[in-house]
Motif scaffolding. Structure first.
Motif, PDB file in Angstrom:
ATOM      1  N   GLU A  99       1.224  -1.555   0.695  1.00  0.00           N
ATOM      2  CA  GLU A  99       0.113   0.196   0.092  1.00  0.00           C
ATOM      3  C   GLU A  99       0.464   1.120  -0.536  1.00  0.00           C
ATOM      4  N   LEU A 100       2.243   1.126   0.731  1.00  0.00           N
ATOM      5  CA  LEU A 100       2.920   2.413   0.682  1.00  0.00           C
ATOM      6  C   LEU A 100       3.720   2.624  -1.103  1.00  0.00           C
ATOM      7  N   MET A 101       3.713   1.383  -1.833  1.00  0.00           N
ATOM      8  CA  MET A 101       3.930   1.765  -2.546  1.00  0.00           C
ATOM      9  C   MET A 101       3.206   1.877  -3.769  1.00  0.00           C
ATOM     10  N   GLN A 102       2.177   1.909  -3.234  1.00  0.00           N
ATOM     11  CA  GLN A 102       0.950   2.064  -4.101  1.00  0.00           C
ATOM     12  C   GLN A 102       0.612   3.260  -4.356  1.00  0.00           C
ATOM     13  N   ASN A 103       0.763   4.205  -3.091  1.00  0.00           N
ATOM     14  CA  ASN A 103       0.503   5.698  -2.716  1.00  0.00           C
ATOM     15  C   ASN A 103       2.174   6.187  -3.504  1.00  0.00           C
ATOM     16  N   ASN A 104       2.849   5.521  -3.214  1.00  0.00           N
ATOM     17  CA  ASN A 104       4.150   6.314  -4.164  1.00  0.00           C
ATOM     18  C   ASN A 104       4.316   7.225  -2.640  1.00  0.00           C
ATOM     19  N   ILE A 105       4.028   6.501  -1.657  1.00  0.00           N
ATOM     20  CA  ILE A 105       4.715   7.046  -0.373  1.00  0.00           C
ATOM     21  C   ILE A 105       6.343   6.220  -0.039  1.00  0.00           C
ATOM     22  N   ARG A 106       7.567   7.719   0.169  1.00  0.00           N
ATOM     23  CA  ARG A 106       8.751   7.650   0.709  1.00  0.00           C
ATOM     24  C   ARG A 106       9.229   7.028   2.174  1.00  0.00           C
ATOM     25  N   VAL A 107      10.034   6.096   2.953  1.00  0.00           N
ATOM     26  CA  VAL A 107       9.957   6.108   3.693  1.00  0.00           C
ATOM     27  C   VAL A 107      11.392   6.558   4.637  1.00  0.00           C
ATOM     28  N   PHE A 108      11.334   7.550   5.628  1.00  0.00           N
ATOM     29  CA  PHE A 108      12.016   7.709   6.328  1.00  0.00           C
ATOM     30  C   PHE A 108      12.963   7.657   7.236  1.00  0.00           C
ATOM     31  N   ALA A 109      14.088   7.229   8.335  1.00  0.00           N
ATOM     32  CA  ALA A 109      13.498   7.594   9.717  1.00  0.00           C
ATOM     33  C   ALA A 109      14.907   8.704  10.626  1.00  0.00           C
ATOM     34  N   THR A 110      14.151   8.858  11.308  1.00  0.00           N
ATOM     35  CA  THR A 110      14.986   9.989  11.926  1.00  0.00           C
ATOM     36  C   THR A 110      15.301   9.642  12.758  1.00  0.00           C
ATOM     37  N   GLY A 111      16.668   9.617  13.643  1.00  0.00           N
ATOM     38  CA  GLY A 111      16.926   8.832  15.076  1.00  0.00           C
ATOM     39  C   GLY A 111      18.540   7.899  15.307  1.00  0.00           C
ATOM     40  N   ILE A 112      19.058   7.657  16.144  1.00  0.00           N
ATOM     41  CA  ILE A 112      19.625   6.448  16.014  1.00  0.00           C
ATOM     42  C   ILE A 112      19.500   5.559  16.079  1.00  0.00           C
ATOM     43  N   LEU A 113      19.558   4.793  14.911  1.00  0.00           N
ATOM     44  CA  LEU A 113      19.073   3.668  14.654  1.00  0.00           C
ATOM     45  C   LEU A 113      20.185   1.965  14.638  1.00  0.00           C
ATOM     46  N   ASP A 114      21.739   2.847  14.946  1.00  0.00           N
ATOM     47  CA  ASP A 114      22.495   2.006  15.737  1.00  0.00           C
ATOM     48  C   ASP A 114      22.314   1.863  17.211  1.00  0.00           C
ATOM     49  N   ASP A 115      21.946   2.040  17.944  1.00  0.00           N
ATOM     50  CA  ASP A 115      21.138   1.344  19.224  1.00  0.00           C
ATOM     51  C   ASP A 115      20.253   0.489  19.315  1.00  0.00           C
ATOM     52  N   ASN A 133      12.551   5.288  -4.784  1.00  0.00           N
ATOM     53  CA  ASN A 133      12.403   6.306  -6.068  1.00  0.00           C
ATOM     54  C   ASN A 133      10.806   7.016  -5.906  1.00  0.00           C
ATOM     55  N   ASN A 134       9.857   6.704  -5.158  1.00  0.00           N
ATOM     56  CA  ASN A 134       8.583   6.670  -4.910  1.00  0.00           C
ATOM     57  C   ASN A 134       9.164   8.396  -4.693  1.00  0.00           C
ATOM     58  N   THR A 135       7.927   9.123  -5.295  1.00  0.00           N
ATOM     59  CA  THR A 135       7.665  11.105  -5.171  1.00  0.00           C
ATOM     60  C   THR A 135       7.773  11.765  -4.610  1.00  0.00           C
ATOM     61  N   GLY A 136       5.889  10.436  -3.997  1.00  0.00           N
ATOM     62  CA  GLY A 136       5.143  11.214  -2.880  1.00  0.00           C
ATOM     63  C   GLY A 136       5.522  11.849  -1.953  1.00  0.00           C
ATOM     64  N   MET A 137       4.538  11.515  -0.547  1.00  0.00           N
ATOM     65  CA  MET A 137       5.151  12.003   0.693  1.00  0.00           C
ATOM     66  C   MET A 137       6.344  11.125   1.511  1.00  0.00           C
ATOM     67  N   ILE A 138       6.740  11.853   1.860  1.00  0.00           N
ATOM     68  CA  ILE A 138       8.254  10.789   3.206  1.00  0.00           C
ATOM     69  C   ILE A 138       7.020  10.866   4.290  1.00  0.00           C
ATOM     70  N   LEU A 139       6.781   9.289   4.561  1.00  0.00           N
ATOM     71  CA  LEU A 139       6.278   9.059   6.531  1.00  0.00           C
ATOM     72  C   LEU A 139       7.811   8.557   6.559  1.00  0.00           C
ATOM     73  N   ASN A 140       8.008  10.009   7.920  1.00  0.00           N
ATOM     74  CA  ASN A 140       9.572   9.543   8.574  1.00  0.00           C
ATOM     75  C   ASN A 140       8.704   9.455  10.072  1.00  0.00           C
ATOM     76  N   PHE A 141       9.679   8.068  10.360  1.00  0.00           N
ATOM     77  CA  PHE A 141       9.762   7.508  11.405  1.00  0.00           C
ATOM     78  C   PHE A 141      10.728   8.339  12.570  1.00  0.00           C
ATOM     79  N   ALA A 142      10.745   9.180  13.508  1.00  0.00           N
ATOM     80  CA  ALA A 142      11.484   9.154  14.426  1.00  0.00           C
ATOM     81  C   ALA A 142      11.310   8.020  15.700  1.00  0.00           C
ATOM     82  N   PHE A 143      12.840   7.622  15.247  1.00  0.00           N
ATOM     83  CA  PHE A 143      12.558   5.908  16.014  1.00  0.00           C
ATOM     84  C   PHE A 143      13.905   5.877  17.143  1.00  0.00           C
ATOM     85  N   ASN A 144      13.678   5.798  17.906  1.00  0.00           N
ATOM     86  CA  ASN A 144      15.236   6.365  19.202  1.00  0.00           C
ATOM     87  C   ASN A 144      15.191   7.633  18.322  1.00  0.00           C
ATOM     88  N   TYR A 145      14.451   8.065  18.902  1.00  0.00           N
ATOM     89  CA  TYR A 145      15.056   9.950  18.583  1.00  0.00           C
ATOM     90  C   TYR A 145      14.471  10.280  19.984  1.00  0.00           C
TER      91      TYR A 145
END
Ligand code: V07
Length: 250
Positions: A99-115, A133-145
């Motif tokens: 569904e993320l692909m169908q909606n052209n959504i791009r995933v990002f993460a903000t946080g210290i993923l090393d831990d 390569n998706n060009t729509g909305m960025i779905l940004n997870f603040a993860f270990n942030y």
């Protein structure tokens, strides 16, 4: 001013949709408790709602949706709960990637993923890669942030650059500081225009402290699993009717 009539009869101006919306998704444990279910059942329902709200936000033309999924303080919860939470990204992409692909959504993460546990980290990195390569909305997870940790790490990076003669003290300004924060990857959209916190608490709880200097804030008395696409439309409508001055006169 183009206006679009939403299902709940609210008219949003298409030219004033907040570019970056950040959400503190609170109230999952309380949602479960109300139903006599374990806390983790609330987290699972909250996870399903992440998909629903992300798709609505992308359809409304939001550019970045940042969700506070896991804070640096959340490690202090019981280990059974932490272990469950660390599996949610795996479940999330396992179920919702198509569904993320169908909606052209791009995933990002903000946080210290090393831990973050390796399996969870790898799934997140894979999702970022698969959607790059998706060009729509960025779905940004603040993860270990954590907001203070973000500011401290930026400070250390800047001091190192000074020690290595790559910068001088007078180069330090707001723009340079911003570029050294974790949200730098969001380019022109690093600062949220709107913060929504569900479940009635009126705090920012170490979220994007620097980035929220001029963010409009809406606190909703709705538990995150109950927060609906109609609620999102209403909150954007409230945002559009506020007067943002950034400390200046009109
Ligand atoms: C979590 C569900 C939403 C409400 C808040 C608490 C529980 C989605 C994710 C997630 C995170 C990163 C990622 C993909 C999905 C998630 C945690 C908790 C820790 F790349 N929901 N959700 N992560 N909850």
């Amino acid at each position: 001013m183009t206006q679009i009539l939403e299902d709940n009869n609210i008219k949003l101006s298409q030219d004033n949709i907040p570019s970056h919306i950040a959400v503190i998704m609170d109230g999952n444990g309380r949602w479960a408790k109300k139903r006599g279910l374990p806390r983790v059942a609330g987290h699972k329902e909250g996870m399903n709602n992440v998909k629903t709200i992300a798709i609505k936000a992308s359809k409304l033309g939001v550019k970045v949706l940042t969700l506070y999924a896991f804070s640096t303080e959340n490690w202090g919860r019981p280990s059974t709960e932490v272990n469950f939470l660390m599996k949610l990204p795996i479940d999330f992409f396992g179920v919702f990637m198509p569904e993320l692909m169908q909606n052209n959504i791009r995933v990002f993460a903000t946080g210290i993923l090393d831990d973050v546990p390796e399996k969870t980290r790898n799934i997140i990195i894979k999702a970022i890669d698969e959607t790059k390569n998706n060009t729509g909305m960025i779905l940004n997870f603040a993860f270990n942030y954590g907001g203070r940790a973000d500011i401290l790490e930026a400070t250390k990076r800047i001091v190192k650059k000074i020690q290595n003669d790559e910068l001088v003290i007078d180069d330090i300004d707001e723009s340079l500081f911003s570029k050294n924060l974790l949200t730098n990857t969001l380019k022109g959209f690093s600062d949220p225009d709107l913060l929504i916190r569900t479940s009635g608490e009126t705090r920012i709880s170490n979220f994007m402290l620097w980035q929220m200097a001029y963010t409009e804030m809406i606190f909703e008395d709705i538990l995150w699993p109950d927060y609906s696409p109609e609620n999102l439309v209403e909150d954007i409508y409230k945002f559009q009717n506020r007067d943002r001055r950034f400390g200046k006169l009109n």
